[in-house]
Motif scaffolding. Structure first.
Motif, PDB file in Angstrom:
ATOM      1  N   LYS A  43      54.895  28.463  51.769  1.00 19.72           N
ATOM      2  CA  LYS A  43      54.349  28.377  50.413  1.00 19.72           C
ATOM      3  C   LYS A  43      53.757  29.708  49.991  1.00 19.72           C
ATOM      4  CE  LYS A  43      53.247  23.451  50.584  1.00 19.72           C
ATOM      5  NZ  LYS A  43      52.187  22.425  50.362  1.00 19.72           N
ATOM      6  N   GLU A  44      53.543  29.855  48.693  1.00 20.94           N
ATOM      7  CA  GLU A  44      52.914  31.057  48.179  1.00 20.94           C
ATOM      8  C   GLU A  44      51.406  30.998  48.416  1.00 20.94           C
ATOM      9  OE1 GLU A  44      56.025  32.130  44.549  1.00 20.94           O
ATOM     10  OE2 GLU A  44      53.939  31.645  44.106  1.00 20.94           O
ATOM     11  N   ARG A  45      50.809  32.161  48.432  1.00 22.92           N
ATOM     12  CA  ARG A  45      49.367  32.227  48.593  1.00 22.92           C
ATOM     13  C   ARG A  45      48.697  31.605  47.369  1.00 22.92           C
ATOM     14  NH1 ARG A  45      47.119  37.750  50.918  1.00 22.92           N
ATOM     15  NH2 ARG A  45      47.823  38.559  48.889  1.00 22.92           N
ATOM     16  N   GLU A  46      47.628  30.854  47.605  1.00 15.51           N
ATOM     17  CA  GLU A  46      46.959  30.160  46.509  1.00 15.51           C
ATOM     18  C   GLU A  46      45.450  30.385  46.548  1.00 15.51           C
ATOM     19  OE1 GLU A  46      47.566  25.930  46.839  1.00 15.51           O
ATOM     20  OE2 GLU A  46      46.373  25.765  48.662  1.00 15.51           O
ATOM     21  N   PHE A  47      44.851  30.263  45.395  1.00 19.10           N
ATOM     22  CA  PHE A  47      43.418  30.411  45.240  1.00 19.10           C
ATOM     23  C   PHE A  47      42.675  29.257  45.898  1.00 19.10           C
ATOM     24  CE2 PHE A  47      39.404  31.140  43.342  1.00 19.10           C
ATOM     25  CZ  PHE A  47      38.947  29.928  42.820  1.00 19.10           C
ATOM     26  N   VAL A  48      41.543  29.563  46.530  1.00 17.11           N
ATOM     27  CA  VAL A  48      40.690  28.547  47.130  1.00 17.11           C
ATOM     28  C   VAL A  48      39.316  28.519  46.447  1.00 17.11           C
ATOM     29  CG1 VAL A  48      39.522  27.792  49.225  1.00 17.11           C
ATOM     30  CG2 VAL A  48      41.849  28.685  49.360  1.00 17.11           C
ATOM     31  N   ALA A  49      38.637  29.665  46.432  1.00 16.60           N
ATOM     32  CA  ALA A  49      37.283  29.718  45.877  1.00 16.60           C
ATOM     33  C   ALA A  49      36.925  31.148  45.544  1.00 16.60           C
ATOM     34  CB  ALA A  49      36.270  29.139  46.863  1.00 16.60           C
ATOM     35  N   THR A  50      35.996  31.299  44.612  1.00 16.84           N
ATOM     36  CA  THR A  50      35.518  32.628  44.246  1.00 16.84           C
ATOM     37  C   THR A  50      34.016  32.572  43.966  1.00 16.84           C
ATOM     38  OG1 THR A  50      35.960  34.546  42.823  1.00 16.84           O
ATOM     39  CG2 THR A  50      35.974  32.389  41.775  1.00 16.84           C
ATOM     40  N   ILE A  51      33.367  33.706  44.144  1.00 11.00           N
ATOM     41  CA  ILE A  51      31.919  33.797  43.948  1.00 11.00           C
ATOM     42  C   ILE A  51      31.610  35.129  43.293  1.00 11.00           C
ATOM     43  CG2 ILE A  51      31.544  34.786  46.264  1.00 11.00           C
ATOM     44  CD1 ILE A  51      28.969  33.061  46.401  1.00 11.00           C
ATOM     45  N   ASN A  52      30.625  35.131  42.393  1.00 14.05           N
ATOM     46  CA  ASN A  52      30.316  36.389  41.710  1.00 14.05           C
ATOM     47  C   ASN A  52      29.454  37.282  42.608  1.00 14.05           C
ATOM     48  OD1 ASN A  52      27.860  35.041  41.531  1.00 14.05           O
ATOM     49  ND2 ASN A  52      27.455  35.742  39.438  1.00 14.05           N
ATOM     50  N   PHE A  53      29.121  38.463  42.111  1.00 15.32           N
ATOM     51  CA  PHE A  53      28.474  39.470  42.949  1.00 15.32           C
ATOM     52  C   PHE A  53      27.131  39.018  43.495  1.00 15.32           C
ATOM     53  CE2 PHE A  53      25.031  41.130  40.294  1.00 15.32           C
ATOM     54  CZ  PHE A  53      25.331  40.553  39.072  1.00 15.32           C
ATOM     55  N   SER A  54      26.401  38.215  42.715  1.00 14.42           N
ATOM     56  CA  SER A  54      25.061  37.809  43.132  1.00 14.42           C
ATOM     57  C   SER A  54      25.038  36.467  43.860  1.00 14.42           C
ATOM     58  CB  SER A  54      24.147  37.744  41.918  1.00 14.42           C
ATOM     59  OG  SER A  54      24.615  36.759  41.010  1.00 14.42           O
ATOM     60  N   GLY A  55      26.144  35.757  43.824  1.00 14.25           N
ATOM     61  CA  GLY A  55      26.198  34.446  44.461  1.00 14.25           C
ATOM     62  C   GLY A  55      25.724  33.321  43.574  1.00 14.25           C
ATOM     63  N   THR A  56      25.470  33.608  42.306  1.00 13.95           N
ATOM     64  CA  THR A  56      24.928  32.591  41.398  1.00 13.95           C
ATOM     65  C   THR A  56      26.004  31.791  40.686  1.00 13.95           C
ATOM     66  OG1 THR A  56      24.796  34.251  39.652  1.00 13.95           O
ATOM     67  CG2 THR A  56      22.818  33.885  40.986  1.00 13.95           C
ATOM     68  N   SER A  57      27.253  32.210  40.799  1.00 15.59           N
ATOM     69  CA  SER A  57      28.338  31.507  40.128  1.00 15.59           C
ATOM     70  C   SER A  57      29.526  31.365  41.063  1.00 15.59           C
ATOM     71  CB  SER A  57      28.754  32.264  38.868  1.00 15.59           C
ATOM     72  OG  SER A  57      29.737  31.541  38.154  1.00 15.59           O
ATOM     73  N   THR A  58      30.048  30.146  41.166  1.00 13.45           N
ATOM     74  CA  THR A  58      31.187  29.866  42.031  1.00 13.45           C
ATOM     75  C   THR A  58      32.226  29.031  41.286  1.00 13.45           C
ATOM     76  OG1 THR A  58      30.140  27.871  42.914  1.00 13.45           O
ATOM     77  CG2 THR A  58      29.795  29.909  44.140  1.00 13.45           C
ATOM     78  N   HIS A  59      33.443  29.063  41.809  1.00  7.30           N
ATOM     79  CA  HIS A  59      34.526  28.281  41.217  1.00  7.30           C
ATOM     80  C   HIS A  59      35.494  27.906  42.336  1.00  7.30           C
ATOM     81  CE1 HIS A  59      37.283  26.738  38.265  1.00  7.30           C
ATOM     82  NE2 HIS A  59      38.249  27.498  38.745  1.00  7.30           N
ATOM     83  N   TYR A  60      36.006  26.675  42.285  1.00 10.41           N
ATOM     84  CA  TYR A  60      36.854  26.172  43.351  1.00 10.41           C
ATOM     85  C   TYR A  60      38.174  25.627  42.832  1.00 10.41           C
ATOM     86  CZ  TYR A  60      32.506  26.242  46.030  1.00 10.41           C
ATOM     87  OH  TYR A  60      31.348  26.639  46.656  1.00 10.41           O
TER      88      TYR A  60
END
Length: 121
Positions: A43-60
């Protein structure tokens, strides 16, 4: 330049947990966002999670929401991915990505070599 080194992968039974780590060196870790991606066999590589520089914002990704938690310790220059309730569908090579923020690979400038996570069926 930034170097990213993942660790913590391995073999875990379904329903188990693992915590991945990504150690960063080079440019100031706390200045940029980070993310985790994964690539399953065939399979192709897929997004799992991301976090901003300060750790105050995340997305899954929807597939991991509620089971995985991304976090960072800027004092230790380390990114984490706590993975709970693992299933065989989570089997993949997990990659740490830096220098960006979002769900698309192209926004990240730096990549680790990957760490294998295997959940047998």
């Amino acid at each position: 330049q930034v170097q990213l080194v993942e660790s913590g992968g391995g073999l875990v039974q379904a329903g188990g947990s693992l915590r991945l780590s990504c150690a960063a060196s080079g440019r100031t870790f706390s200045n940029y966002g980070m993310g985790w991606f994964r690539q399953a066999p065939g399979k192709e590589r897929e997004f799992v999670a991301t976090i901003n520089f300060s750790g105050t914002s995340t997305h899954y990704a929807n597939s991991v929401k509620g089971r995985f938690t991304i976090s960072r310790d800027n004092a230790k220059n380390t990114l984490y991915l706590q993975m709970n309730s693992l299933s065989p569908d989570d089997t993949a090579v997990y990659y740490c990505a830096g220098g960006g923020w979002g769900t698309i690979e192209e926004v990240f400038r730096y990549w680790g070599q990957g760490t294998q996570v295997t959940v047998p069926s």
